[in-house]
Design a protein around this motif. Structure first.
Motif, short mmCIF file in Angstrom:
data_model
loop_
_atom_site.label_atom_id
_atom_site.label_comp_id
_atom_site.label_asym_id
_atom_site.label_seq_id
_atom_site.Cartn_x
_atom_site.Cartn_y
_atom_site.Cartn_z
N THR A 80 13.91 -1.73 7.21
CA THR A 80 12.73 -1.12 6.60
C THR A 80 11.47 -1.92 6.92
O THR A 80 11.45 -3.15 6.80
N VAL A 81 10.42 -1.20 7.33
CA VAL A 81 9.11 -1.80 7.57
C VAL A 81 8.11 -1.13 6.63
O VAL A 81 8.04 0.10 6.57
N ILE A 82 7.35 -1.95 5.91
CA ILE A 82 6.41 -1.45 4.90
C ILE A 82 5.02 -1.99 5.19
O ILE A 82 4.85 -3.13 5.64
N GLU A 83 3.99 -1.17 4.92
CA GLU A 83 2.61 -1.66 4.97
C GLU A 83 1.85 -1.15 3.74
O GLU A 83 2.38 -0.37 2.95
N ASP A 84 0.61 -1.59 3.61
CA ASP A 84 -0.25 -1.20 2.47
C ASP A 84 0.41 -1.51 1.14
O ASP A 84 0.32 -0.74 0.18
N THR A 85 1.08 -2.64 1.07
CA THR A 85 1.81 -3.01 -0.14
C THR A 85 0.84 -3.54 -1.19
O THR A 85 0.01 -4.41 -0.89
#
Length: 411
Positions: free
Chosen positions: A295-300
């Motif tokens: 899983t890759v997440i941004e704007d956390t």
């Protein structure tokens, strides 16, 4: 390496995979590292001789010479986790044997078999009876061992709450804690061409997801200078999608399952919480049984557990920053301080990172997941206290004893 040792290595790697779900390619590396850990300890034991200190430089110490040596603090209780069931046990046992300290090791209940196999191998050696023991007990029974006055040294590798509770439980004992982290990578402004981006992305992808992220130095946070963010995001997602997933017994599997379903449920919940707060999942995010997709997440959002806590799962969080200094400051916001990786080609930035980052080690030109088993290893803040790494552990398990000789003619 002899045929007998090679055959053992293959079988032990298969055992690690069977009991922990670790992909066999990583299990093989773990076996090789455990062998090296014992080799380092054997070499250090040959050099474990102390040193001489002249005292006759003072007028009142004519003819005096000090022999400074180190002696074991006493019998050791070594407690190891499930994620490296062989090599982290080797990091308890090998330094203890090298300094002559008896050790009782307690493996993690989720993965005890590798430790028992290590015990079988040690039983074939000429080590003195009682110099080591492998004791498989439940975690609640371990508290009695921690409190036992016959074990004045406790070496613990594992979770943060358990580690600090041990320190509080036995404040008069010598306690070494190798705890958690949420390791960060900084991609600096000078890391400025496509080939460098691809290299950094491949390393970030591989070592955020290897062993399903179940390593205290897995890449969890990535801070990228804004001029490179779009390119790095693209390459990291591509590199994550290229990783092999599937049965851990297959050679092409890079990312396997978590240790149990409870761990997988927790990781999935943290992802969902981040998304509910406004985060964007670029790839992955789904769970099936004990497996969580890479899983890759941004704007956390600030305060999300995927940023602030140790996720111990196959998740990496991308963040854009306006300067290298902002990246360093955001790395330091964490309550952890184990290792950090900095992608830069500038020598001045190397030393500035070492000065500014409040972590145990800074890895330049690579991810924080690098560990050489002979180097000092340990963190600051909630990542623990004390150092491992063979020679550092030997120092930690002993204290100095001084013999002063009198009437020595040193002319």
């Amino acid at each position: 390496m002899s045929h007998h040792v090679c055959a053992n290595a293959v079988k032990i790697a298969q055992l690690i995979t069977a009991e922990s779900g670790k992909p066999v390619k990583w299990a093989r590396i773990e076996v090789t590292r455990a062998v090296s850990t014992f080799q380092w300890a054997a070499e250090e034991a040959r050099r474990w001789s102390g040193h001489l200190q002249r005292l006759d430089t003072d007028a009142g110490s004519t003819g005096r010479l000090a022999l400074v040596r180190r002696a074991p603090r006493g019998p050791i209780l070594g407690i190891a986790p499930f994620n490296f069931p062989l090599n982290l046990m080797a990091h308890k046992v090998a330094p203890a044997l090298a300094v002559g300290a008896p050790i009782i090791v307690k493996p993690a209940p989720a993965a005890p078999l590798s430790s028992l196999v290590l015990g079988e191998l040690l039983a074939e050696t000429a080590l003195l009876h009682g110099s080591w023991s492998v004791l498989t007990v439940t975690n609640d029974r371990a508290s009695d061992m921690v409190r036992d006055p016959r074990l004045p040294v406790v070496s613990f590798t594992g979770s943060v709450p358990v580690g600090w509770s041990i320190k509080e439980m036995v404040p008069r004992k010598h306690v070494t804690l190798e705890l958690g982290g949420n390791a960060a990578v900084v991609v600096c402004q000078d890391w400025d061409d496509e080939d460098k981006h691809r290299y950094a992305a491949e390393r970030i992808a591989r070592f955020s997801m290897y062993q399903a992220g179940q390593s205290c130095i897995s890449v969890q946070r990535v801070y990228v200078h804004e001029v490179h963010y779009a390119s790095m995001r693209k390459h990291i997602v591509e590199a994550v999608l290229a990783l092999g997933t599937g049965a851990p017994t297959e050679d092409n599997t890079d990312v396997g399952s978590l240790i149990d379903e409870r761990a997988a449920l927790r990781v999935a919940q943290w992802i969902d919480d981040a998304v509910a707060g406004g985060a964007n999942v670029l790839t992955g995010g789904m769970r099936s049984g004990t497996t969580v997709e890479p899983t890759v997440i941004e704007d956390t959002p600030a305060g999300a557990r995927v940023l602030d806590d140790e996720i111990f799962g196959p998740v990496v969080v991308l963040c854009s920053t306006s300067s290298d200094r902002e990246s360093f400051d955001r790395v330091n916001v964490s309550r952890f301080g184990l290792q950090a990786g900095v992608f830069t080609a500038d020598l001045h930035t190397d030393f500035r990172a070492s000065q500014l980052l409040n972590v145990g080690r800074v890895i330049i030109g690579d991810v924080p997941s690098y560990r050489a088993d002979q180097m000092p290893y340990g963190g600051v803040k909630d990542s623990g206290t004390g150092k491992e790494g063979v020679r550092s552990a030997m120092d930690d398990l002993t204290d100095e004893r001084v013999l002063v000789l009198t009437g020595i003619d040193m002319q």
